[in-house]
Write an enzyme that holds these catalytic residues in place. Structure first.
Site, PDB file in Angstrom:
ATOM      1  N   LYS A 269     -16.441  -1.590  17.477  1.00 17.92           N
ATOM      2  CA  LYS A 269     -14.998  -0.917  18.382  1.00 17.92           C
ATOM      3  C   LYS A 269     -15.597   0.306  19.519  1.00 17.92           C
ATOM      4  O   LYS A 269     -15.697   0.659  19.092  1.00 17.92           O
ATOM      5  CB  LYS A 269     -14.059  -0.131  17.378  1.00 17.92           C
ATOM      6  N   GLU A 357       1.883  -0.744   4.084  1.00 22.84           N
ATOM      7  CA  GLU A 357       2.775   0.230   4.269  1.00 22.84           C
ATOM      8  C   GLU A 357       3.580  -0.268   2.796  1.00 22.84           C
ATOM      9  O   GLU A 357       4.206   1.689   1.411  1.00 22.84           O
ATOM     10  CB  GLU A 357       4.003   0.579   5.133  1.00 22.84           C
ATOM     11  N   ARG A 385       8.611  -0.855   7.085  1.00 22.37           N
ATOM     12  CA  ARG A 385       8.292  -2.405   6.707  1.00 22.37           C
ATOM     13  C   ARG A 385       8.029  -1.892   4.898  1.00 22.37           C
ATOM     14  O   ARG A 385       7.889  -2.843   4.317  1.00 22.37           O
ATOM     15  CB  ARG A 385       6.705  -2.931   6.689  1.00 22.37           C
TER      16      ARG A 385
END
Length: 611
Positions: A269, A357, A385
């Site tokens: 990243k 979640e 969600r």
């Protein structure tokens, strides 16, 4: 780009990376994730016939390079700005954007749907690119389970950078780091599969049997089991995700291979920009910065109120130091929501569960059932969600879980996939929930203190992104009686009922009207959507012929609807005007621009009160 020689692609990657860095230094966005996906992006568009071939990105903040390569290079300077290009891929913007991907973990399911829908098209290929920790989400595994049992030839590319926004966590992420496959073995398997297919010996039933046999032999030889191949999904990798020429070679081999397959790529990243590589979490979305020095351009906020998130994090630690039952839970956002403050001070009492979640809520419910008091912090938009989990695993038993909905209301440049627009309306019908929204930091602290007291049951606190209004935010921790609001300003002509920080705008609007000799307006901060303060409602119903409600959630189903229902049920007949977010998605821009578009900014409030 497809006319170039493979040897020229590293130069394309270099130029693409420079474009991203230069633009994001002055127009902030998601930097590190897109830098890490540059070579994957170039190889995909080089090998596959996009847009006819479908690429489904997951999550969308790794797709800036994709946007630049697909006709939006000149417009990229408008990214995330009002009327500019969208912050995340969307078919509404480009035929190259095959699906909406503002949230994580949906790519495999969506790509499988596309593959099944187009399976009669022999020339169309479907690729899902899942990365940045999205594989930790349950939906990804639901998709994988179905991929293994549905006829399809899709390719799943796992962009594995060991990150989501903060460092990725969980057994799956650790498993991916250890996973390995022999390249010589894969090359031999490639050739054998092509030969068998050319002889007509690789129809589906026989192919699956051969896959199972070869997987068993490989496990026996290498003493390693592969979760993907255990699901009859061919696995290849891990390979270096930054070797673009090698990626082209591998993708060309996989492109026409029958059946589902997964290509596992290791990436870094922030690749190609040293500050982002070194501190990937900070450089996920760093704001403006100096390209040459790597210094972030940070505005002096010493004379500004702290962010609601910072107040939450410090208050949670303060409460946890006094109440040993308190624990913290977050799905992959410890830095964004400031749960990292508790994690640093009490690492055994704070849990980052990854991009999951629903699990975060049910996990919290399990802890609450055994006597703990979890503060489960989820961004409002992402909590959608976990709707069933909130109902089934928390509210049904009225468990003492404090669900803190961060980024509630309009969030600005991230746009409609990230607005916390629906929480009030969605949660209001659920029994046993207490739902509150603080107007300022003092109210946030007091609501957090109240929610963890014995006997409060399931408690929801929603608050916005960004700064509040109080420089002196460290007020005493005092209980607020559940279901009580407060009158902030008296008046005779109109009752103005607000919930949450939008009340500060309402207060300013009233002050400006008073200076101009406008109507006399009484302002009430309701504080609680559920239960409502019936004393305030009765006073408003008796005293005023006109009532205005304001909320920074959808107008349909929220505070205004609740007030209308109460007045109807109790025989009051004032004229009621509801102000809130309209019945459409509000596009990206600054929060001030979005408030103006939605008609809930200070000027709109004044105009409505005058009307």
């Amino acid at each position: 780009m497809r006319k170039l020689a493979v040897e020229q692609l590293p130069d394309v990657c270099k130029e693409l990376r420079e474009d991203i860095v230069d633009e994001l230094s002055v127009n902030p966005g998601h930097l590190a994730s897109s830098l890490g996906a540059v070579e994957i992006t170039v190889a995909l568009h080089y090998v596959f016939n996009t847009p006819d071939d479908r690429i489904v990105w997951d999550v969308g903040h790794q797709a800036y390079g994709h946007k630049i390569l697909t006709g939006r290079r000149e417009q990229f300077c408008t990214n995330r700005k009002l009327n500019g290009i969208m912050p995340f891929p969307s078919p509404l913007e480009s035929e190259y954007d095959t699906f909406v991907c503002g949230h994580a973990s949906n790519s495999i399911s969506a790509a499988l749907g596309m593959a099944v829908a187009t399976r009669d098209s022999a020339s169309r290929r479907v690729v899902a690119v899942i990365g940045d920790g999205a594989m930790s989400g349950g939906l990804a595994f639901e998709g994988l389970n179905n991929v293994s049992s549905s006829p399809n030839d899709m390719l799943i590319i796992l962009n594995d950078n060991d990150m989501s926004i903060d460092r990725a966590v969980g057994g799956m992420e650790k498993y991916l780091l250890k996973l390995d496959t022999n390249e010589t073995y894969n090359a031999l398997r490639f050739k054998a599969a092509r030969w068998l297919h050319s002889k007509g010996m690789l129809e589906d039933d026989r192919r699956k049997g051969l896959i199972r046999l070869s997987n068993a032999l490989k496990s026996a030889i290498s003493h390693q089991q592969n979760i993907f191949e255990g699901m009859n999904i061919r696995y290849f990798g891990p390979f270096d995700g930054h070797n673009v020429k090698e990626l082209v070679r591998i993708m060309r081999q996989l492109k026409d291979m029958r059946g589902p397959k997964l290509l596992h790529l290791h990436t870094t990243k922030g690749k190609g920009y040293k500050p982002a590589e070194k501190h990937a979490t900070i450089w996920h979305a760093p704001g403006k910065f100096d390209v040459d020095t790597g210094e972030r351009i940070v505005t002096d906020t010493s004379n500004e109120p702290p962010k609601f998130q910072e107040v939450f994090g410090k208050t949670l630690l303060e409460l946890a130091q006094k109440n040993p039952k308190i624990v913290g839970v977050t799905p992959a956002m410890p830095t964004g929501c400031s749960m990292n403050i508790l994690m640093k001070a009490m690492p055994d009492r704070a849990f980052d569960v990854g991009i999951a979640e629903g699990h975060a809520v049910t996990f919290s419910g399990g802890m609450a059932k055994e006597g703990l008091v979890p503060f489960c912090n989820i961004y409002s938009a992402f909590s959608q969600r976990a709707y069933d989990n909130i109902i089934h695993d928390v509210a049904l038993l009225n468990l003492p879980v404090v669900i803190c909905l961060d980024r509630a209301g309009l969030v600005g440049e991230d746009g409609p996939t990230h607005h916390g627009a629906f929480d009030l309306a969605a949660l209001r019908p659920i029994p046993n929930l207490t739902i509150a929204s603080p107007m300022d930091e003092h109210e946030l602290r007091r609501l957090m203190y109240t929610a963890q007291l014995p006997g409060k049951g399931s408690f929801v606190i929603r608050y916005p992104r960004g700064c509040g209004v109080k420089l002196d935010w460290e007020c005493p921790l005092e209980e607020i009686a559940v279901g009580t609001g407060r009158k902030l300003h008296d008046g005779d002509d109109i009752a103005l009922l607000t919930i949450g920080p939008i009340g500060n705008d309402a207060r300013k609007a009233i002050a400006q009207l008073e200076e101009a000799g406008g109507p006399s307006v009484a302002l009430y901060d309701m504080r609680f959507l559920k239960p409502l303060d019936e004393t305030i409602l009765e006073e408003a119903g008796k005293r005023f012929k006109r009532i205005v409600t304001i909320e920074d959630g959808v107008r349909n189903g929220g505070l205004g609807s609740a007030v209308l229902e109460w007045m109807c049920d109790h025989g009051y007949t004032p004229e009621i005007t509801r102000m809130g977010l309209p019945d459409r998605f509000v596009e990206h821009g600054t929060v001030d621009e979005q408030k103006r578009i939605a008609g809930i900014d200070i000027d709109s409030i004044k105009e409505e009160l005058l009307r």
